[in-house]
Design a protein around this motif. Structure first.
Motif, PDB file in Angstrom:
ATOM      1  N   LYS A 189      -4.822   2.517   8.067  1.00 45.43           N
ATOM      2  CA  LYS A 189      -5.950   3.450   8.133  1.00 45.43           C
ATOM      3  C   LYS A 189      -5.635   4.733   7.359  1.00 45.43           C
ATOM      4  CE  LYS A 189      -8.010   1.909  12.443  1.00 45.43           C
ATOM      5  NZ  LYS A 189      -9.423   1.976  12.522  1.00 45.43           N
ATOM      6  N   ILE A 190      -4.395   5.219   7.484  1.00 38.16           N
ATOM      7  CA  ILE A 190      -4.010   6.436   6.766  1.00 38.16           C
ATOM      8  C   ILE A 190      -4.027   6.202   5.259  1.00 38.16           C
ATOM      9  CG2 ILE A 190      -2.107   8.040   6.320  1.00 38.16           C
ATOM     10  CD1 ILE A 190      -1.308   7.703   9.269  1.00 38.16           C
ATOM     11  N   LEU A 191      -3.461   5.084   4.823  1.00 41.39           N
ATOM     12  CA  LEU A 191      -3.400   4.796   3.392  1.00 41.39           C
ATOM     13  C   LEU A 191      -4.797   4.621   2.805  1.00 41.39           C
ATOM     14  CD1 LEU A 191      -0.387   2.292   3.240  1.00 41.39           C
ATOM     15  CD2 LEU A 191      -0.397   4.716   2.625  1.00 41.39           C
ATOM     16  N   ALA A 192      -5.623   3.829   3.480  1.00 44.68           N
ATOM     17  CA  ALA A 192      -6.977   3.586   2.976  1.00 44.68           C
ATOM     18  C   ALA A 192      -7.822   4.856   3.054  1.00 44.68           C
ATOM     19  CB  ALA A 192      -7.636   2.460   3.777  1.00 44.68           C
TER      20      ALA A 192
ATOM     21  N   GLU B 165      -7.570   7.444   0.075  1.00 43.76           N
ATOM     22  CA  GLU B 165      -8.136   7.174  -1.251  1.00 43.76           C
ATOM     23  C   GLU B 165      -9.351   8.076  -1.490  1.00 43.76           C
ATOM     24  OE1 GLU B 165      -8.875   2.968  -1.257  1.00 43.76           O
ATOM     25  OE2 GLU B 165      -6.768   2.474  -1.598  1.00 43.76           O
ATOM     26  N   PRO B 166      -9.570   8.515  -2.729  1.00 43.84           N
ATOM     27  CA  PRO B 166      -9.041   7.954  -3.977  1.00 43.84           C
ATOM     28  C   PRO B 166      -7.689   8.524  -4.413  1.00 43.84           C
ATOM     29  CG  PRO B 166     -10.595   9.667  -4.502  1.00 43.84           C
ATOM     30  CD  PRO B 166     -10.583   9.557  -2.998  1.00 43.84           C
ATOM     31  N   TYR B 167      -7.016   9.256  -3.545  1.00 40.90           N
ATOM     32  CA  TYR B 167      -5.727   9.840  -3.919  1.00 40.90           C
ATOM     33  C   TYR B 167      -4.582   8.922  -3.488  1.00 40.90           C
ATOM     34  CZ  TYR B 167      -8.947  13.774  -4.000  1.00 40.90           C
ATOM     35  OH  TYR B 167     -10.041  14.585  -4.235  1.00 40.90           O
ATOM     36  N   PRO B 168      -3.441   8.981  -4.173  1.00 36.07           N
ATOM     37  CA  PRO B 168      -2.323   8.096  -3.851  1.00 36.07           C
ATOM     38  C   PRO B 168      -1.676   8.420  -2.503  1.00 36.07           C
ATOM     39  CG  PRO B 168      -2.121   8.987  -6.085  1.00 36.07           C
ATOM     40  CD  PRO B 168      -3.184   9.778  -5.390  1.00 36.07           C
ATOM     41  N   ALA B 169      -1.164   7.388  -1.846  1.00 35.86           N
ATOM     42  CA  ALA B 169      -0.402   7.546  -0.612  1.00 35.86           C
ATOM     43  C   ALA B 169       0.522   6.351  -0.487  1.00 35.86           C
ATOM     44  CB  ALA B 169      -1.325   7.640   0.603  1.00 35.86           C
ATOM     45  N   LEU B 170       1.683   6.595   0.066  1.00 38.54           N
ATOM     46  CA  LEU B 170       2.640   5.504   0.226  1.00 38.54           C
ATOM     47  C   LEU B 170       3.493   5.718   1.473  1.00 38.54           C
ATOM     48  CD1 LEU B 170       5.468   6.926  -0.961  1.00 38.54           C
ATOM     49  CD2 LEU B 170       4.327   6.474  -3.125  1.00 38.54           C
ATOM     50  N   VAL B 171       4.109   4.636   1.924  1.00 37.15           N
ATOM     51  CA  VAL B 171       5.001   4.658   3.086  1.00 37.15           C
ATOM     52  C   VAL B 171       6.379   4.226   2.625  1.00 37.15           C
ATOM     53  CG1 VAL B 171       5.433   3.766   5.416  1.00 37.15           C
ATOM     54  CG2 VAL B 171       3.070   4.046   4.597  1.00 37.15           C
TER      55      VAL B 171
ATOM     56  N   ARG C 263      -4.203   1.622  -3.060  1.00 36.94           N
ATOM     57  CA  ARG C 263      -4.514   1.211  -4.435  1.00 36.94           C
ATOM     58  C   ARG C 263      -4.294   2.324  -5.447  1.00 36.94           C
ATOM     59  NH1 ARG C 263     -10.493  -0.892  -3.514  1.00 36.94           N
ATOM     60  NH2 ARG C 263     -10.437   1.012  -2.262  1.00 36.94           N
ATOM     61  N   ALA C 264      -4.584   3.563  -5.049  1.00 39.49           N
ATOM     62  CA  ALA C 264      -4.447   4.682  -5.986  1.00 39.49           C
ATOM     63  C   ALA C 264      -3.002   4.896  -6.414  1.00 39.49           C
ATOM     64  CB  ALA C 264      -4.999   5.959  -5.349  1.00 39.49           C
ATOM     65  N   ALA C 265      -2.051   4.482  -5.562  1.00 37.00           N
ATOM     66  CA  ALA C 265      -0.637   4.654  -5.899  1.00 37.00           C
ATOM     67  C   ALA C 265      -0.206   3.732  -7.034  1.00 37.00           C
ATOM     68  CB  ALA C 265       0.232   4.399  -4.670  1.00 37.00           C
ATOM     69  N   GLY C 266      -1.082   2.813  -7.412  1.00 34.69           N
ATOM     70  CA  GLY C 266      -0.755   1.919  -8.517  1.00 34.69           C
ATOM     71  C   GLY C 266      -0.511   2.652  -9.815  1.00 34.69           C
ATOM     72  N   MET C 267      -1.051   3.891  -9.943  1.00 36.55           N
ATOM     73  CA  MET C 267      -0.833   4.657 -11.181  1.00 36.55           C
ATOM     74  C   MET C 267       0.639   4.957 -11.399  1.00 36.55           C
ATOM     75  SD  MET C 267      -1.786   8.631 -10.362  1.00 36.55           S
ATOM     76  CE  MET C 267      -0.854   9.108 -11.815  1.00 36.55           C
ATOM     77  N   PHE C 268       1.421   5.012 -10.303  1.00 33.62           N
ATOM     78  CA  PHE C 268       2.842   5.313 -10.437  1.00 33.62           C
ATOM     79  C   PHE C 268       3.616   4.128 -11.021  1.00 33.62           C
ATOM     80  CE2 PHE C 268       2.038   8.084  -6.492  1.00 33.62           C
ATOM     81  CZ  PHE C 268       1.679   9.168  -7.281  1.00 33.62           C
ATOM     82  N   MET C 269       3.035   2.927 -10.959  1.00 35.98           N
ATOM     83  CA  MET C 269       3.713   1.725 -11.440  1.00 35.98           C
ATOM     84  C   MET C 269       3.285   1.321 -12.846  1.00 35.98           C
ATOM     85  SD  MET C 269       3.513   1.827  -8.034  1.00 35.98           S
ATOM     86  CE  MET C 269       4.247   1.301  -6.486  1.00 35.98           C
TER      87      MET C 269
ATOM     88  N   GLU D  68      12.245   5.691  11.140  1.00 37.27           N
ATOM     89  CA  GLU D  68      12.655   5.927   9.758  1.00 37.27           C
ATOM     90  C   GLU D  68      11.500   5.879   8.764  1.00 37.27           C
ATOM     91  OE1 GLU D  68      17.239   4.214  10.137  1.00 37.27           O
ATOM     92  OE2 GLU D  68      15.708   2.982   9.170  1.00 37.27           O
ATOM     93  N   LEU D  69      10.290   5.583   9.220  1.00 33.58           N
ATOM     94  CA  LEU D  69       9.147   5.519   8.315  1.00 33.58           C
ATOM     95  C   LEU D  69       8.611   6.916   8.016  1.00 33.58           C
ATOM     96  CD1 LEU D  69       7.104   2.512   9.784  1.00 33.58           C
ATOM     97  CD2 LEU D  69       8.595   2.519   7.769  1.00 33.58           C
ATOM     98  N   ALA D  70       8.223   7.138   6.774  1.00 35.35           N
ATOM     99  CA  ALA D  70       7.610   8.403   6.369  1.00 35.35           C
ATOM    100  C   ALA D  70       6.400   8.092   5.494  1.00 35.35           C
ATOM    101  CB  ALA D  70       8.604   9.276   5.606  1.00 35.35           C
ATOM    102  N   ILE D  71       5.316   8.822   5.713  1.00 39.23           N
ATOM    103  CA  ILE D  71       4.078   8.638   4.953  1.00 39.23           C
ATOM    104  C   ILE D  71       3.925   9.824   4.007  1.00 39.23           C
ATOM    105  CG2 ILE D  71       1.593   8.266   5.104  1.00 39.23           C
ATOM    106  CD1 ILE D  71       2.227   7.727   8.205  1.00 39.23           C
ATOM    107  N   GLU D  72       3.937   9.541   2.711  1.00 36.83           N
ATOM    108  CA  GLU D  72       3.785  10.611   1.718  1.00 36.83           C
ATOM    109  C   GLU D  72       2.409  10.501   1.095  1.00 36.83           C
ATOM    110  OE1 GLU D  72       6.268  13.007  -1.678  1.00 36.83           O
ATOM    111  OE2 GLU D  72       6.871  10.950  -1.223  1.00 36.83           O
ATOM    112  N   THR D  73       1.646  11.569   1.220  1.00 37.20           N
ATOM    113  CA  THR D  73       0.301  11.605   0.654  1.00 37.20           C
ATOM    114  C   THR D  73       0.251  12.616  -0.486  1.00 37.20           C
ATOM    115  OG1 THR D  73      -0.319  13.170   2.410  1.00 37.20           O
ATOM    116  CG2 THR D  73      -0.890  10.860   2.738  1.00 37.20           C
TER     117      THR D  73
END
Length: 249
Positions: free
Chosen positions: A87-90, A93-99, A111-117, A231-236
């Motif tokens: 829910k947090i990741l979705a 959007e449209p901004y990147p977020a990752l765990v 999906r927005a985090a795809g720009m980093f790849m 140990e999980l961290a959510i970076e937005t």
């Protein structure tokens, strides 16, 4: 236990007072002249803010079974955690977020985090994908950062501090690897000096004919009693200006 106390820069007397135990008994525990109870190990680890993974190791070293379970993120018992992450990741959007996990390995992303790849060599996208390696590798985002010197200095300082505080050898090895990256033609000693109007260190990424400027926030789960969850961290990632926000939209 002594190594954790020294890492936290706490004296035996101060720890004894906080844990409500005599300094003499604490000294005996550290030198092996006395054997701690399971409750004592847990109490001292709590006062020293020892990570859950290392609390388990302290318990095992003292002759007890681990106290905190370590489940896979995809385990059935972790459904509520996965639901919250999704829910947090979705929702971001449209901004990147990752765990990421404790070693900064990618656990999930929107999906927005795809720009980093984009344009990243396949070997850097082989599991486990490391978020900090992606950020600084010359063939990944490190080659696209318009303010590489300041971002690199910030990330390396944070990673070194995390390695010291957590006692995690993986982070120390990762720090040395990232610090050894070479960027031809880039002077790493020249960084932007924050001005009176600056608030945060931005992440300025070249993307096509644009430079996207972002800052990040990091969130963790409260009151975890599972090693994995702790140990999980959510970076937005958030746009620093309207041009960047419009580009993502």
């Amino acid at each position: 236990m002594r190594s954790w106390r020294q890492r936290r820069r706490v004296s035996q007397l101060d720890l004894a007072i906080e844990a409500d135990v005599s300094a003499r008994h604490l000294s005996f525990l550290e030198t092996g002249r006395a054997r701690p109870s399971r409750e004592m190990v847990a109490r001292l680890a709590e006062e020293l803010e020892v990570p859950l993974r290392h609390r388990n190791r302290l318990l095992v070293a003292a002759g007890f079974a681990p106290m905190f379970p370590e489940r896979e993120v995809r385990a059935p018992e972790m459904h509520a955690v996965r639901q919250a992450l999704d829910k947090i990741l979705a929702g971001h959007e449209p901004y990147p977020a990752l765990v990421v996990d404790a070693a900064w390995n990618l656990v999930a992303a929107n999906r927005a985090a795809g720009m980093f790849m984009e344009g990243v060599p396949a070997e850097l996208l082989t599991e486990p994908v490391n978020a900090l390696r992606l950020s600084l590798h010359p063939d990944a985002m490190g080659g696209r950062l318009a303010n590489l010197a300041e971002v690199r200095a910030h990330l390396l300082h944070r990673l070194r501090r995390q390695a010291e505080v957590s006692g995690d050898g993986r982070l120390a090895e990762l720090h040395d690897e990232l610090a050894g990256y070479v960027y031809p033609g880039v002077d790493l000693n020249v960084a932007h000096v924050p001005g009176p109007t600056d608030i945060l260190v931005p992440l300025r990424i070249r993307h096509g004919d644009r430079i996207l400027s972002m800052f990040t926030t990091i969130a963790t789960f409260g009151t975890p009693v599972d090693v994995t969850v702790s140990e999980l961290a959510i970076e937005t990632f958030w746009p620093s200006d309207e041009e960047t926000a419009a580009a993502f939209r």
